[in-house]
Design an enzyme around this catalytic site. Structure first.
Site, PDB file in Angstrom:
ATOM      1  N   ASP A   1       0.794  -1.227   0.000  1.00 30.32           N
ATOM      2  CA  ASP A   1       0.000   0.000   0.000  1.00 30.32           C
ATOM      3  C   ASP A   1       0.832   1.286   0.000  1.00 30.32           C
ATOM      4  OD1 ASP A   1      -2.971  -1.202   1.008  1.00 30.32           O
ATOM      5  OD2 ASP A   1      -1.198  -2.318   1.616  1.00 30.32           O
TER       6      ASP A   1
ATOM      7  N   HIS B   1       0.692  -0.531  11.989  1.00 30.62           N
ATOM      8  CA  HIS B   1      -0.260   0.156  12.860  1.00 30.62           C
ATOM      9  C   HIS B   1       0.426   1.330  13.544  1.00 30.62           C
ATOM     10  CE1 HIS B   1      -3.388  -2.828  12.437  1.00 30.62           C
ATOM     11  NE2 HIS B   1      -2.509  -3.787  12.677  1.00 30.62           N
TER      12      HIS B   1
ATOM     13  N   ALA C   1      17.064 -17.777   4.472  1.00 28.57           N
ATOM     14  CA  ALA C   1      15.768 -18.334   4.868  1.00 28.57           C
ATOM     15  C   ALA C   1      15.427 -17.989   6.315  1.00 28.57           C
ATOM     16  CB  ALA C   1      15.786 -19.846   4.683  1.00 28.57           C
TER      17      ALA C   1
END
Length: 188
Positions: free
Chosen positions: A72, A94, A140
């Protein structure tokens, strides 16, 4: 009771439809919605992607199945970058400085920039605001919370530099345009 069973059945059938669409048409659908897409890009399997209009892919970009990409706030992935399955890339978070605890309903946006010829391993998490330099390798299971220098090999949580790729070797392959494609095959 009959209504509950019928409703559950409808949900079950809609999930099957979503799975079929994801399996057969997901890649074309998702790539067509992105801000920009280079040649020979692949999104393998099913993934969760948001912010389509803020995501830019270079040429020969591969993203493995089961990725979660929250693009976004802006996500740029450079040419010849390969991202293994189960990876998470977030460009938003957040707001914990807001007017509620533990966080409020606003988000903090910080774009992510992934360079050219980067290799991101399985189960990696890339957090908002990160820049990963050209030719870097992320091992990884790593959690990338800060910037990664070009040609660095990073591992761990948080990801830390353990060594660097050979600069001359990388440059010679890059200049000769010897890039890997699907499953490491030669790109054109």
């Amino acid at each position: 009771m009959i209504f509950v069973r019928f409703f559950a059945y409808l949900i079950y059938k809609s999930v099957l439809v979503v799975q079929r669409v994801a399996s057969f048409g997901w890649q074309s659908f998702a790539l067509a919605k992105l801000k920009s897409v280079g040649n020979d890009c692949r999104l393998r399997g099913k993934s969760l992607i948001t912010g389509f209009d803020s995501i830019e892919l270079g040429n020969n970009v591969h993203v493995g199945s089961n990725a979660t990409i929250r693009g976004d706030a802006g996500l740029r992935i450079g040419d010849h970058t390969h991202i293994a399955r189960n990876c998470v890339i977030y460009t938003i978070n957040h707001n914990y400085h807001g007017d509620r605890l533990p966080y409020d309903d606003t988000v903090v946006e910080r774009p992510v920039d992934i360079g050219v010829a980067v290799w991101i391993g399985i189960n990696v998490i890339v957090l908002p605001g990160v820049k990963i330099g050209d030719g870097a390798i992320v091992g990884a299971g790593s959690v990338v919370a800060g910037d990664v220098p070009a040609l660095a090999i990073v591992v761990g949580n948080p990801a830390k530099v353990v060594k660097y790729r050979d600069k001359e070797h990388f440059a010679s392959l890059r200049d000769a345009e010897k890039f890997g494609a699907v499953d490491g095959a030669m790109y054109r």
